[in-house]
Design a protein around this motif. Structure first.
Motif, PDB file in Angstrom:
ATOM      1  N   MET A  37       0.656  -1.135  -0.466  1.00  0.00           N
ATOM      2  CA  MET A  37       0.063   0.276  -0.332  1.00  0.00           C
ATOM      3  C   MET A  37       0.640   1.240   0.134  1.00  0.00           C
ATOM      4  SD  MET A  37      -3.054  -1.237   2.597  1.00  0.00           S
ATOM      5  CE  MET A  37      -2.564  -0.992   3.692  1.00  0.00           C
ATOM      6  N   THR A  38       1.838   1.297   0.655  1.00  0.00           N
ATOM      7  CA  THR A  38       2.822   2.470   1.456  1.00  0.00           C
ATOM      8  C   THR A  38       3.705   2.786  -0.498  1.00  0.00           C
ATOM      9  OG1 THR A  38       2.758   1.695   3.251  1.00  0.00           O
ATOM     10  CG2 THR A  38       4.040   4.084   2.383  1.00  0.00           C
ATOM     11  N   TRP A  39       4.618   1.932  -1.244  1.00  0.00           N
ATOM     12  CA  TRP A  39       4.858   1.566  -2.209  1.00  0.00           C
ATOM     13  C   TRP A  39       4.500   0.807  -2.795  1.00  0.00           C
ATOM     14  CZ3 TRP A  39       7.388   1.076   3.382  1.00  0.00           C
ATOM     15  CH2 TRP A  39       7.925   2.179   4.307  1.00  0.00           C
ATOM     16  N   PRO A  40       3.666   0.734  -3.975  1.00  0.00           N
ATOM     17  CA  PRO A  40       3.324  -0.340  -4.490  1.00  0.00           C
ATOM     18  C   PRO A  40       4.281  -0.419  -5.815  1.00  0.00           C
ATOM     19  CG  PRO A  40       2.086   1.447  -4.449  1.00  0.00           C
ATOM     20  CD  PRO A  40       2.589   2.249  -3.283  1.00  0.00           C
ATOM     21  N   SER A  41       5.241   1.493  -6.550  1.00  0.00           N
ATOM     22  CA  SER A  41       6.238   1.017  -7.395  1.00  0.00           C
ATOM     23  C   SER A  41       7.364  -0.220  -6.857  1.00  0.00           C
ATOM     24  CB  SER A  41       5.817   2.099  -7.571  1.00  0.00           C
ATOM     25  OG  SER A  41       7.615   2.855  -6.707  1.00  0.00           O
ATOM     26  N   LEU A  42       7.356  -0.256  -5.812  1.00  0.00           N
ATOM     27  CA  LEU A  42       9.493  -0.444  -4.947  1.00  0.00           C
ATOM     28  C   LEU A  42       8.545  -2.042  -4.592  1.00  0.00           C
ATOM     29  CD1 LEU A  42      10.642   2.378  -3.208  1.00  0.00           C
ATOM     30  CD2 LEU A  42      10.858   1.450  -5.669  1.00  0.00           C
ATOM     31  N   PHE A  43       7.439  -2.786  -4.879  1.00  0.00           N
ATOM     32  CA  PHE A  43       7.056  -4.721  -4.464  1.00  0.00           C
ATOM     33  C   PHE A  43       6.480  -5.281  -6.325  1.00  0.00           C
ATOM     34  CE2 PHE A  43       5.356  -6.520  -0.442  1.00  0.00           C
ATOM     35  CZ  PHE A  43       5.854  -7.986  -0.967  1.00  0.00           C
ATOM     36  N   THR A  44       7.987  -5.554  -6.695  1.00  0.00           N
ATOM     37  CA  THR A  44       7.791  -6.331  -7.853  1.00  0.00           C
ATOM     38  C   THR A  44       8.132  -7.329  -7.473  1.00  0.00           C
ATOM     39  OG1 THR A  44       8.650  -4.449  -8.904  1.00  0.00           O
ATOM     40  CG2 THR A  44       8.449  -6.566 -10.110  1.00  0.00           C
ATOM     41  N   VAL A  45       7.547  -8.574  -8.204  1.00  0.00           N
ATOM     42  CA  VAL A  45       7.406 -10.396  -8.043  1.00  0.00           C
ATOM     43  C   VAL A  45       7.225 -10.460  -9.993  1.00  0.00           C
ATOM     44  CG1 VAL A  45       5.139 -10.755  -6.563  1.00  0.00           C
ATOM     45  CG2 VAL A  45       5.106 -10.999  -9.259  1.00  0.00           C
TER      46      VAL A  45
END
Length: 191
Positions: A37-45
């Motif tokens: 929720m806070t850093w969606p662009s920095l959480f990648t799978v």
């Protein structure tokens, strides 16, 4: 074939290939949700053709509070790799590099000075990987990890490794011989 995409909450049910690795830190569900929720662009799978999560990187951007500006351990606006993991059967294929570059691009958009991460000093494979990705050891955090998977000691040191981004043109946030620059865990702000 593997593809990258943003983390989704239901991915938590498909992360066994990555999270069963003994060197991968596992977190509570709310911790993953906070990053999503806070850093969606920095959480990648990284997802394989069958929909299995075969790797992921979870990061954030942050800085220490203003009152720490005049301390020797102050951290300005920077990206942080909280977790980077790749399933064993997908290693040595460049996936860690691809995931790292995705996070670094996100941190560049946030105008961060550098990206940092913590890695066990004894995990020479990971240290070598990060050096190959352009990171260098900035400092050693003595007894940062409360356990030592080798069984030789009660705790293990961490290397705080950093990679400068384009904002740090003078490279003032990296240093040579960082493994010799020792600090205590309490010197790191955990806001």
């Amino acid at each position: 074939m593997t593809s990258l995409r943003a983390f989704r909450l239901q991915d938590l049910f498909h992360m066994s290939l990555t999270n069963l690795d003994p060197l991968t830190e596992n977190y509570n569900i709310d911790y993953y949700m906070n990053y999503m929720m806070t850093w969606p662009s920095l959480f990648t799978v990284a997802e394989d053709q069958d929909g299995n999560i075969v790797g992921y990187i979870m990061g954030k951007v942050e800085e220490d509070p203003d009152w720490r500006q005049f301390t020797p351990h102050y951290l300005p606006w920077h990206g942080h790799v909280t977790a980077l993991t790749v399933a064993p059967q997908y290693r040595r294929l460049g996936l860690a590099q691809t995931l790292s570059k995705a996070l670094e691009r996100g941190c560049e958009k946030e105008d961060a000075w550098f990206v940092d991460l913590f890695v066990r000093a004894g995990n020479q494979t990971a240290v070598g990987l990060y050096k190959g990705l352009g990171y260098s050891i900035f400092r050693r955090v003595v007894d940062y990890y409360s356990d030592d998977p080798t069984g030789r000691a009660t705790g293990e040191d961490a290397f705080d490794m950093r990679k400068p981004l384009s904002r740090d043109k003078k490279l003032k946030h990296i240093r040579k011989n960082g493994e010799d620059f020792k600090i205590a865990p309490e010197d790191i702000y955990h806001g």
